[in-house]
Scaffold this motif. Structure first.
Motif, PDB file in Angstrom:
ATOM      1  N   ASP A 136      57.773  51.798  34.919  1.00  0.00           N
ATOM      2  CA  ASP A 136      56.271  51.691  36.013  1.00  0.00           C
ATOM      3  C   ASP A 136      55.468  50.307  35.551  1.00  0.00           C
ATOM      4  O   ASP A 136      55.139  49.720  35.625  1.00  0.00           O
ATOM      5  N   PHE A 137      56.442  49.226  35.954  1.00  0.00           N
ATOM      6  CA  PHE A 137      56.127  47.989  35.800  1.00  0.00           C
ATOM      7  C   PHE A 137      55.380  47.748  37.808  1.00  0.00           C
ATOM      8  O   PHE A 137      55.371  48.330  39.481  1.00  0.00           O
ATOM      9  N   GLN A 138      53.836  47.744  37.799  1.00  0.00           N
ATOM     10  CA  GLN A 138      53.274  47.397  38.635  1.00  0.00           C
ATOM     11  C   GLN A 138      52.432  45.826  39.106  1.00  0.00           C
ATOM     12  O   GLN A 138      51.672  45.536  38.577  1.00  0.00           O
ATOM     13  N   PRO A 139      53.055  45.209  40.200  1.00  0.00           N
ATOM     14  CA  PRO A 139      52.473  44.079  39.996  1.00  0.00           C
ATOM     15  C   PRO A 139      51.603  43.844  41.012  1.00  0.00           C
ATOM     16  O   PRO A 139      50.744  44.998  41.243  1.00  0.00           O
ATOM     17  N   ILE A 140      50.038  42.473  40.875  1.00  0.00           N
ATOM     18  CA  ILE A 140      49.522  42.761  41.546  1.00  0.00           C
ATOM     19  C   ILE A 140      49.575  42.673  42.707  1.00  0.00           C
ATOM     20  O   ILE A 140      50.308  41.824  43.043  1.00  0.00           O
TER      21      ILE A 140
END
Length: 303
Positions: free
Chosen positions: A282-286
């Protein structure tokens, strides 16, 4: 969290973001303890008595400064890492997490992006040789403590980082921070060009330091001990990154000049992140352009 967490390098790029995410941790910097002195490190552990150590402290800088100060980059990082890791073990720290860098990987590999198991398959790039080997040694130190003592220590290997708390310095700073500063300086002096080292062809991944702080927190909260690469899937040439920065900083008409007498650094060092996506789906980077624009606007507002 009921554990006492010690964060070294607490005033640095990642540490400053971590303060907002983990406010109950104890953050120390060189103003508090000199990690190059064993007696100071022992004193730090005696006073704080942590259960968890997040070791962010390091001597870091751009390619040019690494070339100028190779002894410092090797010795100071080796000494800091050794003292902090040794005292973590001596003081029965339950968890140690060290932060490395993608520059520790071999300069010459046959396939990209680079996977974690390629770490020891060759020497790092010559321009960051001493810093890279010092950071690589920390990975080996952690692995050996785990092997001999069955400790729960781990390390994360991020790509190049940037953020609003970076060193905005053309020599000692990271590339994105120095790039933003060059654009601001050019605007201020009514110039319509910037000059960058090399020829613009090397590829680079850049990750916002805030995302690294989030991942450190996630790993600790979920009690995970992975040794993994952490990066985004944005892997661009230096020239493309510069053009992205010019566009989002309202300087798209600026000319980019390249000083080819200065080194390119490693031509490519993008790292593979399938393990990151597997463990933290679920990790969404900038996005890079969003991060640069945010930092540029804050820098302009503060000047």
């Amino acid at each position: 969290m009921d554990k006492k967490v010690l964060v070294t390098g607490g005033s640095g790029l990642v540490g400053t973001y971590l303060k907002d995410i983990m406010p109950s941790a104890i953050y120390v910097s060189s103003k508090d303890f000199n990690l190059l002195r064993e007696d100071e490190v022992k004193k730090m552990f005696k006073e704080i008595q942590p259960n968890i150590v997040i070791h962010l402290a390091a001597l870091v800088g751009g390619v040019h400064h690494n070339i100028e100060e190779p002894v410092r980059y090797f010795e100071e990082n080796i000494i800091m890492n050794t003292f902090v890791l040794k005292e973590s073990f001596n003081n029965k720290v339950e968890r140690f997490t060290g932060i490395l860098s993608s520059c520790i990987y071999p300069d010459s590999v046959t396939t990209y992006p680079i996977k974690e198991d390629k770490l020891l398959e060759g020497a790092p790039h010559e321009n960051l040789f001493s810093y890279s080997y010092a950071k690589r040694c920390l990975a080996i130190q952690i692995d050996m403590y785990n092997k001999k003592y069955n400790t729960k220590y781990n390390y994360l290997i991020p790509c190049n980082l940037y953020g609003e708390f970076d060193k905005f310095d053309p020599i000692k700073g990271h590339f994105v921070g120095a790039l933003i500063e060059k654009i601001i300086h050019a605007k201020k002096n009514k110039n319509n060009s910037i000059t960058l080292f090399g020829d613009g062809t090397p590829y680079r991944q850049f990750m916002h330091a805030k995302d690294v702080a989030k991942l450190i927190n996630k790993m600790i909260l979920t009690d995970k001990f992975y040794n993994i690469n952490i990066a985004t899937e944005e892997n661009y040439t230096v020239d493309r990154i510069a053009k992205i920065a010019l566009r989002v900083c309202d300087a798209e008409n600026f000319q980019i000049n390249y000083d080819k007498n200065k080194p390119n650094g490693q031509m490519r060092k993008d790292i593979e992140i399938s393990k990151l996506k597997k463990y933290f789906p679920d990790f969404q980077p900038i996005k890079l352009e969003d991060g640069i624009k945010q930092i540029f606007n804050k820098r302009i507002a503060s000047i």
